[in-house]
Design an enzyme around this catalytic site. Structure first.
Site, PDB file in Angstrom:
ATOM      1  N   SER A  21      67.084  24.555  29.067  1.00 38.68           N
ATOM      2  CA  SER A  21      68.483  24.841  28.503  1.00 38.68           C
ATOM      3  C   SER A  21      68.724  26.104  28.626  1.00 38.68           C
ATOM      4  CB  SER A  21      68.649  23.929  27.436  1.00 38.68           C
ATOM      5  OG  SER A  21      70.005  24.208  26.799  1.00 38.68           O
ATOM      6  N   TYR A  45      66.280  23.656  18.096  1.00 35.19           N
ATOM      7  CA  TYR A  45      66.629  23.103  19.815  1.00 35.19           C
ATOM      8  C   TYR A  45      66.227  24.436  20.682  1.00 35.19           C
ATOM      9  CZ  TYR A  45      68.662  21.364  24.007  1.00 35.19           C
ATOM     10  OH  TYR A  45      68.709  20.988  25.301  1.00 35.19           O
TER      11      TYR A  45
END
Length: 344
Positions: free
Chosen positions: A166, A191
């Site tokens: 990501s 994350y």
């Protein structure tokens, strides 16, 4: 509208006789990836945590494949395997079953993931997001890697390891002195750290392939875009209640569908152009230069060594080993201290 919804993989490459493993493929971009690879003729192993949901997804994929036009060539098939990335024991068992049940492995798409969840720990005591998004996939990859090398050594086509990361990788560095994030836990930054680990793992794999003269296995890392998937389910926790509803019902006009989000994963897994590339980062079916934090070779090497130790494989070299040794499938010899597993 390529600028908004990204590129499309336009390769017509066939995968007849090939075997692909796709994690987290019962829903979202993982399911779309599995369906596309199977439509090209591959046998796709759907490695999922909930096998009941996996079988439902597999049945739906088979229905879609049955509708496939004859002009596209014969479709492959899908099969479901249990994989809980929050358990190194489960990862080892899944890898063992795959190696026992299929002769070759040509493509591995490390797609499954969790995002911005409350502070929690895996079965082995690792930070949940780091454990699921990185360590579980790291272990699965290094156990399957010798078979992938052997499967493609004389084929003229490389084996492909595709890591779904990501753009969030750029938000935060990896603190190797606090991998469990005992202090100052922030869901989104945890994350981001796990996605940076995906980036560095991809880079270190490619370096090791090159240094060892392995030219028939490639690694890829990608940002799929902002996609309407179940990843947003935890946003109620740290933003405000109702945000997942807004994302899926209002944001759908501005974010990708799972099919659109899967295009870059598919591009890395099948396209003729990417067969000649390794260690790169992709966005919207095109390679791009990552930020400096994603090009830190020193951190990539350190992460490799730390990861091998955390999964109990210190001293094992999957890039040169003829096959994964029996002891690699046993319980880790070194692990983080056990910690309670909080509910997600």
């Amino acid at each position: 509208m390529v600028w908004l919804f990204g590129g499309t993989c336009r390769s017509a490459a066939r995968l007849d006789g090939k075997v692909a493993v796709v994690t987290g493929s019962n829903t979202g971009i993982g399911k779309e990836t599995a369906q596309d690879l199977a439509a090209r003729g591959a046998l796709v192993v759907m490695a999922v945590r909930d096998t009941a949901k996996g079988e439902i997804a597999a049945a739906d994929i088979r229905r879609q494949l049955a509708k496939q036009g004859a002009g596209k060539g014969p479709a492959g098939d899908v099969r479901v395997e249990a994989l809980d990335l929050a358990s190194l024991r489960s990862v080892r068992e899944c890898a063992r079953r795959i190696l026992e049940e299929v002769k070759d492995v040509h493509i591995l798409v490390n797609n499954a993931g969790i995002m911005a969840c409350p502070k929690a720990y895996t079965e082995d005591g690792h930070d949940m997001q780091f454990g699921v998004n990185h360590l579980g996939h790291f272990l699965l990859t290094v156990l399957l890697l010798p078979r992938m090398r052997a499967s493609t050594a004389d084929s003229g086509q490389p084996a492909r390891i595709v890591n779904v990361s990501s753009v969030a990788y750029s938000f935060y560095k990896i603190d190797f002195d606090d991998l469990r994030i005992e202090k100052n836990y922030k869901p989104l930054l945890a994350y981001a750290r796990s996605k940076l680990a995906n980036m560095l793992f991809t880079r270190e794999l490619a370096r090791r392939f090159k240094d060892s003269g392995v030219d028939h296995v490639n690694s890829y890392c990608l940002h799929p875009g902002v996609v309407a998937t179940e990843l947003f389910r935890t946003f109620d926790y740290f933003i405000f209640p109702g945000i997942p509803f807004l994302i899926h019902h209002i944001g759908r006009f501005f974010i990708k569908t799972p099919r659109q989000g899967a295009q870059t994963s598919i591009y890395c897994a099948v396209h003729e152009k990417t067969a000649k590339e390794s260690g790169l980062y992709y966005v919207d079916c095109s390679s791009t230069t990552p930020f400096a934090i994603g090009r830190d070779d020193e951190a990539a090497l350190r992460l490799w060594d730390v990861s091998l130790e955390l999964v109990g494989l210190k001293g094992y070299d999957p890039v040169t080993a003829a096959e994964a040794p029996a002891w690699a499938f046993q319980e880790p010899r070194t692990a983080a201290a056990p910690a309670p597993k909080a509910a997600l």
